[in-house]
Design a protein around this motif. Structure first.
Motif, PDB file in Angstrom:
ATOM      1  N   TYR A 115       9.016   2.050   1.325  1.00 49.37           N
ATOM      2  CA  TYR A 115       8.459   2.966   0.464  1.00 49.37           C
ATOM      3  C   TYR A 115       6.890   2.836   0.360  1.00 49.37           C
ATOM      4  CZ  TYR A 115      12.607   5.286  -1.523  1.00 49.37           C
ATOM      5  OH  TYR A 115      13.684   6.077  -1.967  1.00 49.37           O
ATOM      6  N   GLU A 116       6.563   1.536   0.624  1.00 58.47           N
ATOM      7  CA  GLU A 116       5.194   1.096   0.285  1.00 58.47           C
ATOM      8  C   GLU A 116       4.330   1.604   1.662  1.00 58.47           C
ATOM      9  OE1 GLU A 116       3.683  -2.597  -1.402  1.00 58.47           O
ATOM     10  OE2 GLU A 116       5.837  -3.200  -1.585  1.00 58.47           O
ATOM     11  N   THR A 117       4.978   0.930   2.948  1.00 55.87           N
ATOM     12  CA  THR A 117       4.246   1.136   4.080  1.00 55.87           C
ATOM     13  C   THR A 117       4.171   2.371   4.674  1.00 55.87           C
ATOM     14  OG1 THR A 117       5.856   0.158   5.232  1.00 55.87           O
ATOM     15  CG2 THR A 117       4.258  -1.425   4.304  1.00 55.87           C
ATOM     16  N   HIS A 120       4.459   5.622   1.337  1.00 58.02           N
ATOM     17  CA  HIS A 120       3.330   5.735   0.397  1.00 58.02           C
ATOM     18  C   HIS A 120       3.718   6.173  -0.992  1.00 58.02           C
ATOM     19  CE1 HIS A 120       0.795   4.588   3.825  1.00 58.02           C
ATOM     20  NE2 HIS A 120       1.227   5.785   4.284  1.00 58.02           N
ATOM     21  N   LYS A 121       4.957   5.604  -1.446  1.00 57.53           N
ATOM     22  CA  LYS A 121       5.474   6.141  -2.539  1.00 57.53           C
ATOM     23  C   LYS A 121       5.854   4.590  -3.671  1.00 57.53           C
ATOM     24  CE  LYS A 121       7.971  10.092  -1.210  1.00 57.53           C
ATOM     25  NZ  LYS A 121       9.369  10.673  -1.128  1.00 57.53           N
ATOM     26  N   PRO A 122       4.605   4.243  -4.151  1.00 62.53           N
ATOM     27  CA  PRO A 122       4.791   2.837  -4.747  1.00 62.53           C
ATOM     28  C   PRO A 122       5.522   2.779  -6.068  1.00 62.53           C
ATOM     29  CG  PRO A 122       2.617   4.031  -5.216  1.00 62.53           C
ATOM     30  CD  PRO A 122       3.290   4.731  -4.126  1.00 62.53           C
ATOM     31  N   ALA A 123       5.799   4.149  -6.630  1.00 62.00           N
ATOM     32  CA  ALA A 123       6.732   4.176  -7.760  1.00 62.00           C
ATOM     33  C   ALA A 123       8.194   3.792  -7.472  1.00 62.00           C
ATOM     34  CB  ALA A 123       6.668   5.430  -8.404  1.00 62.00           C
ATOM     35  N   ASN A 124       8.580   4.574  -6.238  1.00 60.10           N
ATOM     36  CA  ASN A 124      10.049   4.336  -5.567  1.00 60.10           C
ATOM     37  C   ASN A 124       9.985   2.819  -5.290  1.00 60.10           C
ATOM     38  OD1 ASN A 124       9.149   7.407  -4.946  1.00 60.10           O
ATOM     39  ND2 ASN A 124      11.288   7.377  -4.741  1.00 60.10           N
ATOM     40  N   ALA A 125       9.006   2.213  -4.504  1.00 61.94           N
ATOM     41  CA  ALA A 125       9.197   0.853  -4.094  1.00 61.94           C
ATOM     42  C   ALA A 125       9.595  -0.201  -5.393  1.00 61.94           C
ATOM     43  CB  ALA A 125       7.816   0.519  -3.568  1.00 61.94           C
ATOM     44  N   ALA A 126       8.528   0.254  -6.571  1.00 59.10           N
ATOM     45  CA  ALA A 126       8.869  -0.467  -7.668  1.00 59.10           C
ATOM     46  C   ALA A 126      10.339  -0.351  -8.213  1.00 59.10           C
ATOM     47  CB  ALA A 126       7.901   0.138  -8.685  1.00 59.10           C
ATOM     48  N   ALA A 150       4.056  -7.631  -8.605  1.00 59.18           N
ATOM     49  CA  ALA A 150       2.775  -8.042  -8.839  1.00 59.18           C
ATOM     50  C   ALA A 150       1.725  -7.612  -8.140  1.00 59.18           C
ATOM     51  CB  ALA A 150       2.428  -9.532  -8.886  1.00 59.18           C
ATOM     52  N   ALA A 151       1.904  -7.287  -6.702  1.00 67.01           N
ATOM     53  CA  ALA A 151       0.778  -6.642  -5.889  1.00 67.01           C
ATOM     54  C   ALA A 151       0.843  -5.177  -6.273  1.00 67.01           C
ATOM     55  CB  ALA A 151       1.468  -6.791  -4.317  1.00 67.01           C
ATOM     56  N   LEU A 152       1.887  -4.374  -6.438  1.00 62.94           N
ATOM     57  CA  LEU A 152       1.682  -3.016  -7.028  1.00 62.94           C
ATOM     58  C   LEU A 152       1.081  -2.609  -8.232  1.00 62.94           C
ATOM     59  CD1 LEU A 152       5.302  -1.772  -5.922  1.00 62.94           C
ATOM     60  CD2 LEU A 152       3.060  -1.329  -4.956  1.00 62.94           C
ATOM     61  N   GLY A 153       1.021  -3.590  -9.083  1.00 61.48           N
ATOM     62  CA  GLY A 153       0.141  -3.682 -10.437  1.00 61.48           C
ATOM     63  C   GLY A 153       0.865  -2.637 -11.156  1.00 61.48           C
TER      64      GLY A 153
END
Length: 331
Positions: A115-117, A120-126, A150-153
């Motif tokens: 999801y991150e790489t 590009h959906k940081p909310a799903n990754a979180a 922590a990296a996603l902030g």
């Protein structure tokens, strides 16, 4: 099929599996052959072939004991090949189909990474990472998930129903003793005496009151017969050794007496004390690296209990003022 595999005769192995698929499409032996074949090609690093066998098993035998592991490996090996769309699909299926399987913990984390790489959906990754922290707080991937969060902030996780279904396993009530008069326990000892180790756990589990003490009883049986780890049939690739289902209490007794072979325990304690290390941590590292086999040699040419490369062993010996062995580095 297994004999063909042992001979490294891939042509005959493929022929037999194909015949089994045609003649015995619902046989549990076909499921075993598929899993073994997948393992074979995974170890050969022929990942496309391994994925084919694992996927066939997961698709045609979804209720098989090895189905969650096969499905996970198909996803992971797809990831290793850079087939990220396939890996994402398989990880999502893993989470949906096998929410309680131990392999699903890994699928949740690596789906989060995709999801991150890739997406590009940081909310799903979180959302994936928070599920790991919530349901598997003591697992390795929960630690990794905290770092990713922590990296996603400030990324806020989105709701995902299939993740909400995943709950932390209930902590079992465990006993530090077991009934010595259990007839099933007596039969289990007779099985151990006869060398029929594969049936020990089943016999203990037949006692209707064994849920809270079965693992402790099994562990003590192996210890009383001088065994450090039980040997089970049908284990997965790697060592043929698999530890009993150990309870968390009394943890120190079990780890010291069952998981960690006693012939090395005095040395581990002595050397750990010299270096201000926790001996249980050192023993767990040895268990992971060599399974307490002092003659273990890895594909990377690492040797000994703690799997050191010869160059590393010599450098460490030199720093300590020791003379390394000529043909075998200090482990």
């Amino acid at each position: 099929m297994e004999l063909a595999r042992d001979r490294n005769d891939t042509d005959y192995q493929k022929q037999i599996v194909a015949e089994m698929e045609s003649n015995y499409p619902r046989s549990p032996w076909l499921a075993e052959a598929l899993f073994s074949s997948g393992n074979m090609y995974m170890l050969r690093r022929d990942y496309p072939a391994a994925v084919e066998y694992y996927s066939y098993l997961a698709t045609h035998f979804p209720e098989n004991t090895n189905a969650p592991a096969a499905h996970w490996r198909a996803g992971w090996l797809s990831y290793r090949q850079g087939l990220y769309a396939d890996a994402s699909r398989l990880f999502d299926e893993q989470i949906r189909l096998y929410p309680g399987a131990k392999e699903t913990v890994s699928a949740i984390y690596w789906r989060g990474r995709l999801y991150e790489t890739q997406d590009h959906k940081p909310a799903n990754a979180a959302a994936n990472y928070r599920t790991l922290v919530r349901a598997y707080q003591h697992f390795f991937y929960a630690q990794m998930a905290r770092e990713r969060l922590a990296a996603l902030g400030s990324a806020q996780p989105v709701a995902q129903s299939q993740l909400d279904r995943i709950q932390a396993a209930a902590v079992p009530e465990l006993e530090e003793n077991f009934p010595v008069d259990s007839p099933h326990l007596a039969k289990a000892r007779l099985l151990a005496n006869a060398g029929l180790n594969d049936y020990i756990a089943q016999e203990i589990a037949a006692d209707p009151d064994s849920a809270s003490w079965s693992a402790l009883a099994e562990a003590q049986i192996y210890a009383s017969y001088g065994e450090d780890l039980p040997r089970h049939a049908g284990t997965q690739e790697g060592s043929a050794l698999r530890p009993p289902r150990l309870p968390s209490s009394p943890f120190r007794w079990l780890t010291g007496r069952i998981l960690f072979p006693e012939p090395w325990w005095d040395t581990i304690k002595t050397e750990s004390a010299k270096n201000n290390l926790d001996p249980y941590f050192v023993a767990s590292l040895i268990r992971q690296e060599s399974e307490f086999n002092p003659s273990a040699i890895s594909y990377a040419n690492a040797y000994g209990l703690m799997q050191l490369l010869p160059s590393v062993g010599k450098a460490m010996a030199a720093r300590r003022g020791n003379q390394p062995l000529r043909d075998f580095p200090v482990a």
